[in-house]
Design an enzyme around this catalytic site. Structure first.
Site, short mmCIF file in Angstrom:
data_model
loop_
_atom_site.label_atom_id
_atom_site.label_comp_id
_atom_site.label_asym_id
_atom_site.label_seq_id
_atom_site.Cartn_x
_atom_site.Cartn_y
_atom_site.Cartn_z
N GLU A 33 0.95 -1.15 -0.09
CA GLU A 33 -0.06 -0.06 -0.08
C GLU A 33 1.02 1.19 -0.04
OE1 GLU A 33 -2.77 1.05 3.24
OE2 GLU A 33 -3.95 2.19 2.04
N GLU A 58 4.91 5.13 3.70
CA GLU A 58 4.19 6.48 4.21
C GLU A 58 5.45 7.57 4.52
OE1 GLU A 58 1.21 7.85 4.38
OE2 GLU A 58 2.29 9.51 4.96
N ASP A 85 9.78 8.42 -0.04
CA ASP A 85 8.74 8.86 -0.93
C ASP A 85 8.62 7.86 -2.18
OD1 ASP A 85 7.74 10.13 -3.27
OD2 ASP A 85 9.60 11.24 -3.66
N ASP A 108 -2.72 11.99 -2.37
CA ASP A 108 -2.62 13.59 -2.36
C ASP A 108 -3.10 14.15 -3.85
OD1 ASP A 108 -2.55 13.63 0.38
OD2 ASP A 108 -0.27 13.53 -0.18
N LYS A 112 -3.96 22.51 -7.00
CA LYS A 112 -3.43 23.66 -7.80
C LYS A 112 -2.46 23.33 -8.63
CE LYS A 112 -3.49 26.93 -3.80
NZ LYS A 112 -2.93 26.98 -2.65
N ASP A 144 -11.58 10.86 -4.26
CA ASP A 144 -12.61 11.62 -4.23
C ASP A 144 -12.58 12.57 -5.60
OD1 ASP A 144 -10.88 13.06 -2.57
OD2 ASP A 144 -12.43 14.21 -2.28
N THR A 181 -10.81 2.49 4.34
CA THR A 181 -9.47 3.23 4.69
C THR A 181 -9.91 4.69 5.35
OG1 THR A 181 -9.45 4.98 2.86
CG2 THR A 181 -8.51 2.72 2.46
N PHE A 183 -9.50 7.84 5.29
CA PHE A 183 -10.20 8.99 4.18
C PHE A 183 -11.39 8.56 3.42
CE2 PHE A 183 -7.35 12.79 3.95
CZ PHE A 183 -6.46 12.31 4.71
N GLU A 184 -11.65 7.50 3.23
CA GLU A 184 -12.60 6.96 2.59
C GLU A 184 -13.91 7.00 3.74
OE1 GLU A 184 -12.28 2.66 1.17
OE2 GLU A 184 -14.55 2.69 1.00
#
Ligand SMILES: C[S@@+](CC[C@H](N)C(=O)[O-])C[C@H]1O[C@@H](n2cnc3c(N)ncnc32)[C@H](O)[C@@H]1O
Length: 203
Positions: A33, A58, A85, A108, A112, A144, A181, A183-184
Site C-alpha cells: 500500500e 508512508e 517517497d 494526495d 493547484k 474523491d 480506509t 479517508f474513505e
C-alpha cells in the site's frame, strides 16, 4: 507484541535496489500500500490474511509513527513499513515482478496547477509500478477527486500491460465486510463521490 525494529524497513541506500521479498521472514504473496496514512486499511488486511506479506509506504512522519506503533501493538509479523517517497522508490529503486497486489487509496490530489508535478501518478511512476507487479497482479486505486481520477484512469487504462477488472471483490476486502480506509470513511460521511478503479497486469 511485535518488535518495532522488525516492522520498520529502512529505505535502500543510494543506487541500491530494494530487496522487497527479503524484508519478510518467509516467502508469501506481497500486497503493497502506497500512502497508508494511519495504517488502518493495511492493519485489517494483514490480520485477515496472515498467510500474505504486507508492505506499507508512508511519507509523513506523523502518520508513519502512528502506523508503526499500531502495527507493533497488534503484534503482526507479516507487515513492514517504510518511510520514504514512494514515487522515487518505485521509479528508481524497486525490483521487477514482486507484487501480487498494489493498493493506492486517496493519493494526495495536489489540486493547484503549479503543484501537479508533486502528484504520485505520472507516466513514469505507472510504468515502474506495472514493472513491479507480477503477471495477473491487481492494482486498485480510489480517490474523491474527479480530475485526478480521470488522469489516473487515462494512465492505467491506456497502459498496454494493464486491463480493467472488477473493483468489488471479496478477496481484496472491497465488498460486504468492506475494509475501508480512514479517508474513505471521512469522505463518505461528507457525502462525496468516490472514484474507484482496479486493473490487472496482463499475463
Ligand atoms: C490523503 S492521505 C490517504 C491515506 C490513506 N490511504 C487513506 O485512504 O486513508 C494520502 C497519504 O499518502 C501519503 N503520501 C503522499 N505522497 C506520498 C509519497 N510520495 N510517498 C509516500 N506517501 C505519500 C501522505 O503522507 C498521506 O498519508
Amino acid at each position: 507484541m511485535a518488535d518495532l525494529q522488525e516492522i520498520i524497513a529502512e529505505p535502500p541506500g543510494i543506487g541500491e535496489v530494494l530487496d522487497v521479498a527479503g524484508l519478510f521472514t518467509r516467502a508469501a504473496p506481497i500486497e503493497m500500500e502506497i500512502g497508508c496514512g494511519k495504517g488502518g486499511f493495511l492493519l485489517r488486511r494483514a490480520r485477515e490474511h496472515p498467510q500474505r506479506n504486507y508492505f506499507a509506504i508512508e511519507w509523513a512522519s506523523k502518520y508513519y509513527t502512528y502506523a508503526a506503533d499500531r502495527f507493533r501493538r497488534w503484534g503482526l509479523d507479516n507487515v513492514r513499513l517504510m518511510r520514504t517517497d514512494a514515487r522515487h522508490l518505485m521509479t528508481h529503486q524497486f525490483p521487477n515482478a514482486v507484487l501480487s497486489v498494489l493498493h493506492v487509496y486517496h493519493p494526495d490530489p495536489w489540486p493547484k496547477k503549479r503543484h501537479h508535478k508533486r502528484r504520485l501518478f505520472n507516466a513514469e511512476f505507472v510504468d515502474a509500478a506495472v514493472g513491479a507487479l507480477i503477471p495477473g497482479a491487481r492494482w486498485a486505486v480510489q480517490t474523491d477527486h474527479a480530475e485526478y481520477a480521470e488522469i489516473i484512469q487515462g494512465l492505467l487504462l491506456n497502459h498496454p500491460q494493464l486491463e480493467p477488472m472488477e473493483f468489488d471483490d471479496p478477496e481484496f476486502g472491497t465488498t460486504d465486510e468492506r475494509t475501508e480506509t480512514n479517508f474513505e470513511v471521512k469522505y463518505l460521511r461528507q457525502g462525496r463521490h468516490i472514484y474507484r478503479l482496479a486493473v490487472r497486469k496482463r499475463r
